[in-house]
Design a protein around this motif. Structure first.
Motif, PDB file in Angstrom:
ATOM      1  N   ARG A 153       0.759  -1.304  -0.004  1.00  0.00           N
ATOM      2  CA  ARG A 153      -0.028   0.062   0.064  1.00  0.00           C
ATOM      3  C   ARG A 153       0.953   1.280   0.006  1.00  0.00           C
ATOM      4  O   ARG A 153       1.872   1.304   0.450  1.00  0.00           O
ATOM      5  CB  ARG A 153      -0.961   0.035   1.204  1.00  0.00           C
ATOM      6  N   SER A 154       0.246   2.495  -0.360  1.00  0.00           N
ATOM      7  CA  SER A 154       0.797   3.675  -0.433  1.00  0.00           C
ATOM      8  C   SER A 154       2.236   3.744  -1.075  1.00  0.00           C
ATOM      9  O   SER A 154       3.126   4.197  -0.420  1.00  0.00           O
ATOM     10  CB  SER A 154       1.015   4.214   1.127  1.00  0.00           C
ATOM     11  N   PRO A 188       4.431   5.687  -3.290  1.00  0.00           N
ATOM     12  CA  PRO A 188       4.465   7.050  -3.772  1.00  0.00           C
ATOM     13  C   PRO A 188       4.520   6.994  -5.372  1.00  0.00           C
ATOM     14  O   PRO A 188       5.205   6.219  -5.934  1.00  0.00           O
ATOM     15  CB  PRO A 188       6.022   7.729  -3.196  1.00  0.00           C
ATOM     16  N   GLY A 243       0.851  10.896  -5.923  1.00  0.00           N
ATOM     17  CA  GLY A 243      -0.419  10.274  -5.187  1.00  0.00           C
ATOM     18  C   GLY A 243       0.301   9.109  -4.643  1.00  0.00           C
ATOM     19  O   GLY A 243       1.568   8.921  -4.517  1.00  0.00           O
ATOM     20  N   VAL A 244      -0.451   8.084  -4.601  1.00  0.00           N
ATOM     21  CA  VAL A 244      -0.132   6.934  -3.958  1.00  0.00           C
ATOM     22  C   VAL A 244      -0.739   5.708  -4.912  1.00  0.00           C
ATOM     23  O   VAL A 244      -1.792   5.806  -5.556  1.00  0.00           O
ATOM     24  CB  VAL A 244      -0.222   6.477  -2.563  1.00  0.00           C
ATOM     25  N   HIS A 270      -1.545   1.449  -4.717  1.00  0.00           N
ATOM     26  CA  HIS A 270      -1.568  -0.004  -4.035  1.00  0.00           C
ATOM     27  C   HIS A 270      -1.704  -0.959  -5.130  1.00  0.00           C
ATOM     28  O   HIS A 270      -2.656  -1.037  -6.026  1.00  0.00           O
ATOM     29  CB  HIS A 270      -3.058   0.203  -2.985  1.00  0.00           C
ATOM     30  N   GLU A 312      -4.229   6.690  -6.663  1.00  0.00           N
ATOM     31  CA  GLU A 312      -4.898   7.792  -6.132  1.00  0.00           C
ATOM     32  C   GLU A 312      -4.238   9.209  -6.297  1.00  0.00           C
ATOM     33  O   GLU A 312      -3.008   8.840  -5.592  1.00  0.00           O
ATOM     34  CB  GLU A 312      -5.323   7.730  -4.636  1.00  0.00           C
ATOM     35  N   THR A 349      -8.716  14.622  -5.891  1.00  0.00           N
ATOM     36  CA  THR A 349      -7.999  13.348  -6.139  1.00  0.00           C
ATOM     37  C   THR A 349      -8.663  12.678  -7.055  1.00  0.00           C
ATOM     38  O   THR A 349      -9.950  12.552  -7.078  1.00  0.00           O
ATOM     39  CB  THR A 349      -7.700  12.542  -4.722  1.00  0.00           C
ATOM     40  N   SER A 382      -9.089   8.687  -8.774  1.00  0.00           N
ATOM     41  CA  SER A 382      -8.780   7.255  -8.336  1.00  0.00           C
ATOM     42  C   SER A 382      -9.141   6.421  -9.363  1.00  0.00           C
ATOM     43  O   SER A 382     -10.066   6.366 -10.170  1.00  0.00           O
ATOM     44  CB  SER A 382      -9.591   6.635  -7.317  1.00  0.00           C
ATOM     45  N   VAL A 433      -7.211  -1.794   0.525  1.00  0.00           N
ATOM     46  CA  VAL A 433      -6.347  -0.597   0.207  1.00  0.00           C
ATOM     47  C   VAL A 433      -7.338   0.701   0.643  1.00  0.00           C
ATOM     48  O   VAL A 433      -6.744   1.895   0.251  1.00  0.00           O
ATOM     49  CB  VAL A 433      -6.112  -0.390  -1.427  1.00  0.00           C
TER      50      VAL A 433
END
Length: 195
Positions: A79-80, A82, A96-97, A99, A153, A170, A172, A194
């Motif tokens: 997860r997350s 960068p 964003g990030v 997953h 995201e 944001t 997604s 996530v």
């Protein structure tokens, strides 16, 4: 999937000519009426060239996968991760990030490699939808898992700094393959992990 290998080769050896990029940045700024002849701005074209070179160049890596000797069959999610990319329409950054998850088949991957894959595809002019698909395609091709899921995201400067100017929004996107697309329970498990 041949496109995945071709793109990997292209990304592995980008041609960067900082001298030409610096001259072009200076011409670009001059055309916009931005002076580059003060003590504070004389090196700005070079800094611009170096900044874009960094944003558009991923670090090389070797795709390390291993046999799934323990027959692990539960969801693996990183997860997350960068995400830093540049919108191909305006050449403004989006960040964003990501997953990334998969249901292992016969192979598993060194977990850091999932972050490297995200970087590899993000460090080029992109649209978020394609980026999401490319990451999922890579995992699917290299691991042959039972399922793959990718959710990104991100906040896009082309929306927050220009045009509609809506800061804090944001976007997604998701790409689901195999069981994570076909099985409602597996899809729900991945998406819950996530969020």
């Amino acid at each position: 999937m041949t496109q995945v290998f071709e793109l990997e080769r292209e990304l592995a050896s980008p041609a960067v000519d900082l001298a030409t990029a610096t001259r072009a940045a200076r011409d670009f700024l001059a055309a916009l009426g931005v002076p580059c002849d003060t003590e504070s701005t004389e090196r700005t074209p070079r800094r611009m060239a170096e900044a874009y070179a960094a944003m558009l160049t991923s670090r090389p890596f070797e795709a390390t996968t291993f046999p799934n000797d323990e027959a692990y069959d539960e969801l693996v999610v990183v997860r997350s991760i960068p995400v830093q990319s540049v919108c191909e329409h305006h050449f403004l950054p989006f960040t964003g990030v990501a997953h990334v998850g998969y249901l292992p088949g016969s192979r598993i991957v060194g977990l850091s490699k999932l972050a490297r894959v995200v970087e590899m595809y993000a460090r080029r002019p992109q649209v978020q939808e394609r980026l999401t698909q490319q990451i999922a395609d890579w995992v699917d091709l290299h691991l042959d898992p039972q399922g793959v899921g990718v959710v990104i995201e991100a906040e896009h400067a082309c929306m927050t700094l220009r045009g509609v100017q809506v800061a804090g929004t944001t976007t997604s996107t998701s790409a689901l393959r195999g069981q994570l697309r076909e099985s409602p329970a597996s899809r729900a498990e991945f998406l819950a992990s996530v969020r």
